[in-house]
Scaffold this motif. Structure first.
Motif, short mmCIF file in Angstrom:
data_model
loop_
_atom_site.label_atom_id
_atom_site.label_comp_id
_atom_site.label_asym_id
_atom_site.label_seq_id
_atom_site.Cartn_x
_atom_site.Cartn_y
_atom_site.Cartn_z
N PHE A 1 0.79 -1.22 0.00
CA PHE A 1 0.00 0.00 0.00
C PHE A 1 0.82 1.27 0.00
CE2 PHE A 1 -2.55 -2.58 3.32
CZ PHE A 1 -2.97 -3.47 2.36
N ARG B 1 -9.30 -14.41 8.14
CA ARG B 1 -9.98 -13.18 8.57
C ARG B 1 -8.98 -12.09 8.93
NH1 ARG B 1 -14.02 -15.98 12.91
NH2 ARG B 1 -12.01 -16.07 13.97
N LEU B 2 -7.76 -12.52 9.24
CA LEU B 2 -6.74 -11.61 9.73
C LEU B 2 -6.38 -10.57 8.67
CD1 LEU B 2 -4.79 -11.16 12.08
CD2 LEU B 2 -3.20 -12.74 10.96
N ARG B 3 -6.23 -9.31 9.08
CA ARG B 3 -5.94 -8.24 8.12
C ARG B 3 -4.67 -7.47 8.45
NH1 ARG B 3 -9.11 -8.94 3.59
NH2 ARG B 3 -11.15 -9.67 4.28
N GLU B 4 -3.88 -7.94 9.42
CA GLU B 4 -2.66 -7.20 9.73
C GLU B 4 -1.59 -7.52 8.69
OE1 GLU B 4 -1.64 -8.66 13.66
OE2 GLU B 4 -0.64 -10.42 12.85
N GLU C 1 -17.24 -5.93 5.58
CA GLU C 1 -16.19 -6.56 6.39
C GLU C 1 -15.20 -7.31 5.51
OE1 GLU C 1 -17.74 -8.97 9.58
OE2 GLU C 1 -15.89 -10.15 9.72
N THR C 2 -15.69 -7.88 4.43
CA THR C 2 -14.83 -8.67 3.54
C THR C 2 -15.15 -8.25 2.10
OG1 THR C 2 -16.52 -10.35 3.24
CG2 THR C 2 -14.99 -10.69 5.06
N ASN C 3 -14.36 -8.77 1.17
CA ASN C 3 -14.64 -8.45 -0.22
C ASN C 3 -15.95 -9.09 -0.68
OD1 ASN C 3 -12.56 -6.73 -0.62
ND2 ASN C 3 -11.15 -8.31 -1.37
N ILE D 1 -6.82 -2.32 2.10
CA ILE D 1 -6.98 -3.55 2.87
C ILE D 1 -7.98 -4.48 2.17
CG2 ILE D 1 -7.74 -4.52 5.07
CD1 ILE D 1 -6.71 -1.94 6.39
N LEU D 2 -9.07 -3.90 1.68
CA LEU D 2 -10.02 -4.70 0.91
C LEU D 2 -9.87 -4.44 -0.59
CD1 LEU D 2 -13.31 -4.63 3.02
CD2 LEU D 2 -11.56 -6.40 2.94
N TYR E 1 -20.94 -11.85 17.03
CA TYR E 1 -20.06 -13.01 17.00
C TYR E 1 -19.69 -13.36 18.44
CZ TYR E 1 -15.99 -15.89 15.76
OH TYR E 1 -15.09 -16.91 15.61
N GLY F 1 -12.42 -8.83 11.14
CA GLY F 1 -11.79 -10.14 10.95
C GLY F 1 -10.67 -10.37 11.95
N THR F 2 -9.79 -9.39 12.06
CA THR F 2 -8.69 -9.50 13.00
C THR F 2 -9.23 -9.61 14.42
OG1 THR F 2 -7.44 -8.09 11.50
CG2 THR F 2 -6.49 -8.45 13.66
N LYS G 1 -12.07 -10.84 15.41
CA LYS G 1 -12.64 -12.18 15.64
C LYS G 1 -11.56 -13.22 15.92
CE LYS G 1 -16.79 -11.46 12.89
NZ LYS G 1 -17.40 -11.68 11.56
N ASP G 2 -10.44 -13.10 15.20
CA ASP G 2 -9.33 -14.02 15.48
C ASP G 2 -8.86 -13.87 16.93
OD1 ASP G 2 -9.40 -15.06 12.96
OD2 ASP G 2 -7.35 -14.50 12.40
N ASP H 1 -11.44 -15.35 19.35
CA ASP H 1 -11.36 -16.81 19.42
C ASP H 1 -10.23 -17.24 20.36
OD1 ASP H 1 -13.45 -17.14 17.74
OD2 ASP H 1 -12.28 -17.82 16.00
N ILE I 1 -3.48 -2.42 12.59
CA ILE I 1 -4.08 -2.85 13.86
C ILE I 1 -3.72 -4.32 14.01
CG2 ILE I 1 -6.24 -3.17 15.11
CD1 ILE I 1 -7.40 -0.84 13.51
N THR I 2 -2.83 -4.61 14.92
CA THR I 2 -2.30 -5.97 14.99
C THR I 2 -3.00 -6.77 16.08
OG1 THR I 2 -0.60 -5.37 16.59
CG2 THR I 2 -0.03 -5.14 14.27
N LYS I 3 -2.93 -8.08 15.90
CA LYS I 3 -3.49 -8.97 16.90
C LYS I 3 -2.83 -8.74 18.25
CE LYS I 3 -3.62 -13.40 16.00
NZ LYS I 3 -3.53 -14.70 15.32
#
Ligand SMILES: Cc1ncc(C[n+]2csc(CCOP(=O)(O)OP(=O)(O)O)c2C)c(N)n1
Ligand code: SF4
Ligand SMILES: [Mg+2]
Lengths: 198, 338, 417
Positions: free
Chosen positions: A38, A59-62, C137-139, C168-169, C254, C271-272, C274-275, C278, C355-357
């Motif tokens: 990007f 699902r992860l986007r990082e 949220e997704t493509n 991102i998308l 969720y 998405g991130t 939700k991971d 979980d 934005i990281t996990k």
């Protein structure tokens, strides 16, 4: 999940490479997500692209900060960008070069690495030979199919023929196949050497 | 008939940096003390015509104004590649506000300077605005026309590379007919850009009767410098439109930038002239006009014209446009004159 | 049909399946790939009949869409960031006139400092413009929402903005299920305008309204959005029937049953999140997510219903109400008024900051212990901020903020991937 980070320069098809990897994975019925770094970089500037491959929905986007494999399309980046940042212990490294890791000045870094995970392939030469253009991205995908065992070379070839047509497709397939063979041979040699040492 | 003295050194437009010439004929860039207004280290593509044009134009303006220049810059390649923060290539005061308002921003700067001068603060600082063809002929056109009409004391320079290069080569109103861009793909019955009516902004600038309008290319850099110098001698709204080939967008080799600019001029595709108060004062003549094909063929954006079935009619159409330029702007050098 | 493709391409194909009649656009990253693809389809004749107009600005883009829509054509455009602001006057005009235009916003931050990366500042700046706003949220969802958007827009005679995270998308290659033309035709009837410029039955559109009726016209715009709130679930249900999947609607939850902590967010970051949820659930944390698909009209009742069982709500948003805190969180709070629970606002991911996990794990744990500030800035570099504040105290001419900060981090850190 298997995560790949590709480093190269603007104009070398880094983003295309990541996209094609994802298509190859998709063709195998897996989930894949490819995305670029990007930036607003121009031709010649360092760029990065990413690809995740998984058997489940991703699902992860990082961004990929801890890759399982790194593909380096341009070895001049080694001295400019921290290309190995976050690479997992014993992760795979594939570099486009006709030099060895030692000649590239990476000897110290990879001393304790599993040797068969360190590969080089003269992708630029292969591209020039088979496609007639200095674009190393596709041959490197052939090489990648050999190293990590995540993707079959057949899927890479299928992805190539979906992306290109005619002579360009044929040339790229030839280049990728030759890169695949080269890397397979390299890994064999490395394994043999390691066994001798063991 | 008087003889010219034989010169035992290289001269002419090809040798922009020749330090063997008498000082008054030397290019600004030939001076060791040139301003380097846009310094090296920026991030333009190799062979970027816009970077080259900007370097020559702004340094010439700086020289003419004794270093007293403020520049306003539209969004676009020049802005992006010159300011990868925290680095900047600009050695001069420079402002980037938006894509479509550069002429107005420059007007504001000029107004502020004027008030300051009236209050006895600050000297004679001059204002240069610059933008790409998109920022000039499309989105910034309203503001540009307003600036012309009010005759604000601004020199506006347009770097015309025939498209929105910064966002990935889309069509602008300066994209030439038949050229492929990302929004005028080489598909369908009429591949590439449409043959519209054209929008040659130098002519529209002339229609505002502003004191000075000129066109130039990066093939004739001394001519470009001279025009900037001339523009800086004048007050009020001035406009210089520079053709700057873009290797990425045109699909040409980086080392062919100057050649492409020269071919644009030598085919008549791009007329190079100078006008004051709406009247043409001089033109760069063409000694022997070249067929447009020589200009089109090396560019990938025209590749669809030359495949197995060459688009003869389209090429002829472009040739006709070039021929019309030659007639309209009287570009052909008459026999015997130089 | 399943395929692996770029988000922008998927959206372009979905828009084409909706048989738009006029498309106008002005390029801006990260929207470009969408309109480039549509332009090519029109040019090669695969999308016909359709006019693709390369306009000279976003202001013109929306203006062309307004004219086309008023003349009865199904109209589409796309933009982002500066482009959305540049067209703002026309954006309000389109909704004020009640024209069912569909527009993609490839979400990107707003400058200065100029920044091409993703956040939600652009779309949220137009939250009160009268447009409906959907967030993907997704493509897959982005693609689906466009099909629903045309239906919604035309049934309600209101313009709809479909928001998808820029880069991102838009630039991500992933798997999508592309519907068939027959499916889309079954879902989306031909456009039957409520008002149209027609010599056979002349009307005036856009007349002046004085104090005697302006409040009522405005109220009706509000009332229409409330109608939309009621009808959207039905549109989503019908979509499910024809296309066989859940997309759209008001909100999605969720793992919220028995959740003590609920995270509220919009767009791809779900998405991130939700991971992370979980992983935290596996460790025994009672945590869940409420994703907001429809931001305007804001589904107040549904949000309240989804959150009322929780002990605390963390709103994580890629936007900011400067001088107040959050935008999304202000809306969520309105839905929660009178309920006793902890509420936290987290501003994250502005201008493309990842934005990281890892950061989310830390954040959610702190939230679980109620150790968060009421407004938190995720991964903010306080050192950098304080240095600048001190600089400003010490020097009158402290210089441009952006340049100072980037000098402080140094070139290398400024290059991100
Ligand atoms: C209001 C607005 N719309 C769109 C953009 C996106 N944009 C930035 S630069 C650019 C193209 C610039 O083209 P041009 O002016 O010809 O300059 P070049 O990059 O070709 O030198 C576009 C479309 C923007 N920044 N602002
Ligand atoms: S894209 Fe064209 S105008 Fe932009 S930096 Fe590259 S060569 Fe120059
Ligand atoms: Mg341009």
């Amino acid at each position: 999940m298997f995560q790949v980070r590709i480093h190269g320069r603007g104009g070398q098809g880094v983003v295309t490479a990541a996209e094609m990897l994802s298509v190859a994975a998709f063709d195998e019925g897996r989930h894949a997500q490819a995305f670029p770094s990007f930036g607003s970089e121009r031709m010649g500037a360092p760029v990065v692209a990413f690809c995740r491959i998984s058997d489940r929905e991703i699902r992860l986007r990082e961004p990929i900060m801890e890759p399982d494999a790194i593909i380096i399309q341009d070895p001049t980046l080694l001295h400019q960008v921290d290309v190995f940042a976050g690479l997992k212990q014993d992760g795979y490294i594939l570099i486009n070069t006709n030099k060895t890791f030692d000649q590239l000045g990476l000897g110290d870094m990879i001393r304790d690495w599993r040797q068969e995970r360190l590969c080089t392939v003269p992708a630029m030469e292969l591209a020039l030979k088979h496609v007639g253009r200095p674009v190393p991205n596709v041959p490197l995908l052939g090489g990648f199919a050999a190293i990590a065992g995540v993707l079959k070379i057949e899927s890479v070839i299928k992805a190539i023929s979906e992306r290109f047509s005619g002579k360009v497709a044929a040339g790229n397939i030839a280049a990728a196949s030759e890169a695949y063979a080269i890397v397979i041979a390299e890994m064999e040699a490395a394994r043999r050497k390691e066994n001798q040492h063991a | 008939m008087s003889f010219q003295p034989v010169k035992f050194y290289q001269t002419g437009t090809f040798t922009v940096g020749n330090r063997l010439l008498p000082p008054e004929e030397r290019s600004v860039q030939a001076s060791a003390k040139r301003y380097n207004s846009i310094n090296s280290g920026h991030r333009a593509c190799q062979g970027c015509g816009e970077a080259l044009g900007a370097r020559y134009a702004i340094d010439a303006a700086m020289e003419a104004a004794d270093g007293q220049i403020i520049a306003a810059n539209a969004t676009g390649c020049l802005e992006v590649f010159s300011t990868p923060y925290p680095e900047t290539s600009w050695q001069i005061p420079w402002i980037h506000s938006l894509f479509g308002n550069t002429a107005a921003v420059a007007t504001g700067v000029a107004a502020a300077l004027k008030v300051k001068r009236q209050k006895g603060q600050g000297g004679d600082v001059r204002v240069v605005a610059q933008g790409g063809d998109g920022g000039t002929t499309d989105i910034g056109f309203g503001c540009l026309s307003g600036m012309f009409e009010r005759n604000d004391d601004v020199l506006y320079i347009c770097y015309d590379n025939g498209g929105y290069m910064n966002t990935g080569v889309q069509r602008s109103s300066a994209t030439p007919p038949a050229a492929r861009t990302a929004t005028t793909m080489a598909v369908g019955p009429e591949p590439g850009n449409v043959f519209g009516q054209g929008k040659f902004v130098p002519a529209i600038a002339m229609a505002h009767d502003i004191p000075y309008v000129a066109t130039a290319t990066v093939a004739d850099l001394r001519d470009l410098e001279a025009k900037v110098r001339r523009a800086m001698e004048i007050r009020g709204a001035r406009y210089i439109h520079i053709l700057v080939p873009c290797p990425l967008g045109w699909g040409t080799a980086s080392h062919d930038t100057i050649r492409m600019a020269r071919l644009a001029k030598e085919t008549g595709i791009f007329p190079v002239f100078e006008a004051e108060h709406g009247e043409i004062k001089s033109v760069l003549t063409i000694r022997r006009p070249l067929p447009v094909e020589e200009y089109l063929r090396p560019q990938k954006r025209y590749a669809h014209l030359f495949g197995k079935n060459p688009a003869v009619e389209t090429i002829a159409h472009i040739q006709a446009l070039a021929d019309r330029n030659i007639r309209k702007y009287r570009l052909e050098a008459r026999q015997g004159s130089h | 049909m399943l395929k692996q493709t770029e988000g922008s391409r998927a959206v372009a194909e979905a828009v084409a399946l909706c048989r738009p009649e006029v498309i106008c656009a002005y390029p801006i990253s990260p929207q470009t790939h969408i309109v480039e693809a549509l332009g090519e389809m029109v040019k090669d004749g695969s999308l016909a009949p359709c006019e693709f107009i390369n306009v000279e600005s976003e202001f013109a883009a929306m203006s062309v869409a307004i004219g086309a829509s008023a003349a009865g054509a199904r109209s589409y455009t796309a933009t982002a960031s500066q482009g959305l602001l540049y067209m703002a006057e026309a954006v309000y005009n389109a909704s004020g006139l009640g024209l069912p235009i569909v527009m993609t916003v490839a979400n990107r931050s707003i400058g200065a400092p100029i920044n091409i990366w993703n956040d939600h500042s652009d779309a949220l700046s137009q939250r009160d413009s009268g447009w409906l706003q959907l967030f993907a949220e997704t493509n897959q969802e982005a693609l689906d929402l466009h099909i629903q958007a045309f239906r919604l827009a035309e049934e309600l005679s209101l313009p709809v903005m479909v928001c998808m995270d820029g880069f991102i998308l838009t630039h991500a290659y992933e798997r999508v299920d592309m519907p068939t033309q027959a499916q889309v035709d079954a879902y989306l009837p031909t456009y039957e305008p409520r008002q149209v410029l027609d010599p056979a039955d002349p009307v005036s559109i856009g007349a002046m309204v004085g104090p005697e009726a302006f409040m009522e016209v405005r109220y009706l715009a509000h009332a229409k959005q409330l109608q939309a709130l009621e009808r959207i679930p039905a549109f989503a249900a019908e979509f499910r029937q024809i296309f066989g999947r859940d997309s759209g609607g008001l909100t999605h939850t969720y793992r919220t049953e028995d959740a003590e902590t609920i995270i509220v967010a919009m767009g791809s970051v779900l998405g991130t999140i939700k991971d992370v949820v979980d992983e935290m659930r596996e460790e025994g944390h009672r945590i869940g997510v409420l994703g907001i698909t429809l931001f305007r009209p804001f589904p107040i009742a549904r949000v309240r219903e989804g959150l009322q069982g929780a002990k605390r709500v963390v709103v994580l948003e890629k936007s900011m109400a400067i001088g107040l805190g959050g935008i999304l969180s202000t809306n969520v709070r309105m839905a929660l008024s009178g309920l006793h629970m902890h509420g936290y606002t987290v501003i994250a991911g502005l201008g493309g900051r990842a934005i990281t996990k890892k950061s989310l794990h830390g954040l959610f744990r702190e939230a679980g212990q109620d150790a968060l500030e009421s407004v938190t800035f995720l991964d903010l570099d306080w050192n950098m901020v304080n240095k600048q504040l001190e600089r400003e105290k010490a020097h009158r001419r402290s210089g441009p903020v952006a340049e100072n900060l980037l000098r402080d981090v140094g070139v290398v850190a400024a290059r991100n991937y």
